[in-house]
Design a protein around this motif. Structure first.
Motif, short mmCIF file in Angstrom:
data_model
loop_
_atom_site.label_atom_id
_atom_site.label_comp_id
_atom_site.label_asym_id
_atom_site.label_seq_id
_atom_site.Cartn_x
_atom_site.Cartn_y
_atom_site.Cartn_z
N VAL A 144 47.98 71.87 115.34
CA VAL A 144 47.21 69.94 116.09
C VAL A 144 47.80 69.33 115.34
O VAL A 144 47.49 68.21 115.76
N ALA A 145 47.55 68.66 113.74
CA ALA A 145 48.32 67.91 113.47
C ALA A 145 49.80 67.63 113.51
O ALA A 145 49.65 66.17 113.15
N SER A 146 50.66 68.56 113.78
CA SER A 146 51.70 67.73 114.11
C SER A 146 52.62 68.07 115.28
O SER A 146 53.79 67.70 115.55
N SER A 147 51.78 68.00 116.06
CA SER A 147 52.04 67.85 117.98
C SER A 147 51.37 66.57 117.99
O SER A 147 51.07 65.57 117.10
N SER A 148 52.54 66.44 119.61
CA SER A 148 51.99 64.85 119.56
C SER A 148 50.54 64.43 119.93
O SER A 148 50.41 66.05 120.13
N ASP A 149 50.15 64.08 120.73
CA ASP A 149 48.86 63.44 120.82
C ASP A 149 48.38 64.44 122.13
O ASP A 149 47.13 64.69 122.38
N GLU A 150 49.12 64.49 123.12
CA GLU A 150 49.38 64.84 124.51
C GLU A 150 49.34 66.43 124.22
O GLU A 150 48.79 66.83 124.62
N GLN A 151 50.27 66.96 123.44
CA GLN A 151 50.55 68.29 122.94
C GLN A 151 49.61 68.57 122.14
O GLN A 151 48.62 70.02 122.56
N ALA A 152 48.49 68.47 120.97
CA ALA A 152 47.57 68.84 120.34
C ALA A 152 46.50 68.79 121.10
O ALA A 152 45.56 69.49 121.19
N ALA A 153 45.91 67.44 122.02
CA ALA A 153 45.33 67.88 122.87
C ALA A 153 44.78 68.79 123.72
O ALA A 153 44.15 69.65 123.89
N ARG A 154 46.49 69.11 124.39
CA ARG A 154 45.86 70.63 125.07
C ARG A 154 45.90 71.87 124.42
O ARG A 154 45.34 72.58 125.38
N TYR A 155 46.99 71.59 123.92
CA TYR A 155 46.57 73.46 122.94
C TYR A 155 45.20 73.53 122.19
O TYR A 155 44.87 73.97 122.17
N PHE A 156 44.22 71.68 122.02
CA PHE A 156 42.86 71.97 121.14
C PHE A 156 42.25 72.56 122.40
O PHE A 156 41.35 73.21 121.88
N THR A 157 41.79 71.75 124.03
CA THR A 157 41.22 72.59 124.38
C THR A 157 41.46 73.41 124.93
O THR A 157 40.30 73.87 126.05
N ASP A 158 42.84 73.68 125.29
CA ASP A 158 43.06 75.64 125.85
C ASP A 158 42.50 75.76 125.31
O ASP A 158 42.13 77.54 125.73
N THR A 159 42.37 76.31 123.62
CA THR A 159 42.74 77.32 122.66
C THR A 159 40.70 77.50 123.18
O THR A 159 40.16 78.34 123.07
N GLN A 175 43.65 61.02 129.45
CA GLN A 175 44.50 60.50 128.18
C GLN A 175 43.20 59.88 127.23
O GLN A 175 43.11 59.12 126.30
N LEU A 176 41.14 59.90 127.27
CA LEU A 176 40.19 59.69 126.76
C LEU A 176 40.69 61.02 125.59
O LEU A 176 40.12 60.50 123.88
N MET A 177 40.50 62.65 125.76
CA MET A 177 41.24 63.30 124.51
C MET A 177 42.39 62.71 124.27
O MET A 177 42.62 63.53 122.37
N MET A 178 43.28 62.61 124.28
CA MET A 178 44.53 62.59 124.00
C MET A 178 43.94 61.14 122.39
O MET A 178 44.73 61.09 121.29
N SER A 179 43.45 60.34 122.94
CA SER A 179 42.68 58.76 122.21
C SER A 179 42.30 59.18 121.08
O SER A 179 42.16 59.02 120.21
N ASN A 182 43.33 61.67 116.11
CA ASN A 182 43.35 61.38 115.17
C ASN A 182 41.92 61.88 114.60
O ASN A 182 41.93 62.29 113.48
N LYS A 183 40.78 61.96 115.61
CA LYS A 183 39.65 62.04 115.31
C LYS A 183 39.13 63.55 114.45
O LYS A 183 38.43 64.17 113.64
N VAL A 184 40.34 64.22 116.00
CA VAL A 184 40.14 65.59 116.01
C VAL A 184 40.72 66.54 114.07
O VAL A 184 40.52 67.41 113.94
N ASN A 185 41.63 66.13 114.19
CA ASN A 185 42.60 65.74 113.17
C ASN A 185 41.50 65.92 111.58
O ASN A 185 41.79 66.24 110.65
N LEU A 186 40.43 64.76 111.19
CA LEU A 186 39.54 64.28 110.60
C LEU A 186 38.94 65.32 110.74
O LEU A 186 38.72 65.78 109.82
N ASP A 187 38.44 65.53 111.83
CA ASP A 187 37.05 66.68 111.80
C ASP A 187 37.47 68.44 111.23
O ASP A 187 36.97 68.78 110.30
#
Length: 264
Positions: A144-159, A175-179, A182-187
């Motif tokens: 999640v931390a090393s992916s683009s915002d779109e890739q990270a949001a997709r990987y996170f939500t699909d998981t 778009q909201l999830m992609m934005s 950064n907070k997901v990474n802090l989480d």
């Protein structure tokens, strides 16, 4: 009936001012809106305090990301509770990240809770270093931390939902999830850096409802197993659903929590 919505701070206080207080904490990439069904169901008998966690909904952003931990969330949540009900005891409801925050609150205030109701709390620090489960969590966080915002949001939500879930969402929601990535990474940083140990959870003496889905990822199930082994007053409840049941099966989850809270 109380209906106070503090939009700028992400705090929603509703229901019966003379009823028992119920604090609600949502999951990552979500907001307090996920608890609206439960909020409505409790309105006649309870005072609900529904809180957007930092960086989500209408809550403030994290001021100092470099020093973020779950203590950052904890201090704000406890301040909100104090402002609404002073030092009264309260019921606590949490899902995923919100469940991990709820567990931390319970650990630090074991004598103040009336009940603790969690759906798959992702208290990942309770997974021991060197175990397969902990390695899976660490690898997940790294992707999640090393992916683009779109890739990270997709990987996170699909998981946490199912493969293809992200791409089937409306563009605005994606778009909201992609934005919010950064907070997901802090989480993840906050979840993994917690220090309290599993044995401390044994001090939580209030009734605990520990809910989980039959189709949820194994890593959340590993946390459930560990908590079931130490919580002294716990009821386990499995739902025919996945990790996001408080959203996908909102009515069913709300009924279960309502019935638990209203048992005399």
């Amino acid at each position: 009936m109380v209906n106070v919505e503090k939009q700028n701070s992400g705090v929603f206080v509703k229901g019966n001012p003379n009823g028992g207080a119920v604090v609600m904490l949502h999951s990552s990439l979500s907001s307090s809106s996920q608890w609206r069904t439960l909020e409505t169901k409790l309105a006649d008998e309870f005072l609900t305090i529904n809180i957007d966690l930092l960086g989500y909904g209408s809550a403030p952003q994290v001021e100092n990301p470099e020093s973020y931990s779950l203590n950052t969330e904890y201090k704000r949540i406890m301040n909100v509770i104090a402002n609404v009900i002073a030092d009264r005891p309260f019921h606590l409801v949490g899902h995923s990240l919100g469940g991990a925050n709820a567990l931390k609150i319970a650990v630090q205030n074991p004598n103040r809770l009336l009940s603790l109701n969690m759906y798959e709390p992702v208290a990942f620090h309770l997974l021991e270093q060197g175990t397969i489960a902990r390695e899976e969590v660490d690898d997940f966080a790294k992707v999640v931390a090393s992916s683009s915002d779109e890739q990270a949001a997709r990987y996170f939500t699909d998981t946490w939902n199912r493969k293809g879930f992200f791409d089937n969402l409306p563009v605005k929601i994606r778009q909201l999830m992609m934005s919010d990535i950064n907070k997901v990474n802090l989480d993840f940083i906050g979840l993994i850096s917690e220090k309290y140990t599993l044995d401390v959870c044994a001090k939580i003496s209030c009734p605990v409802l520990l809910m989980h889905g039959s189709h949820s990822p194994q890593i959340s199930g590993e946390v459930i197993k560990r908590l079931l082994s130490v919580l002294p007053n716990v009821t386990e409840c499995e739902i025919l659903a996945g990790h996001m049941a408080p959203i996908s099966h909102a009515e069913e989850v709300a009924d279960i929590i309502f019935n638990t809270l209203t048992i005399k």
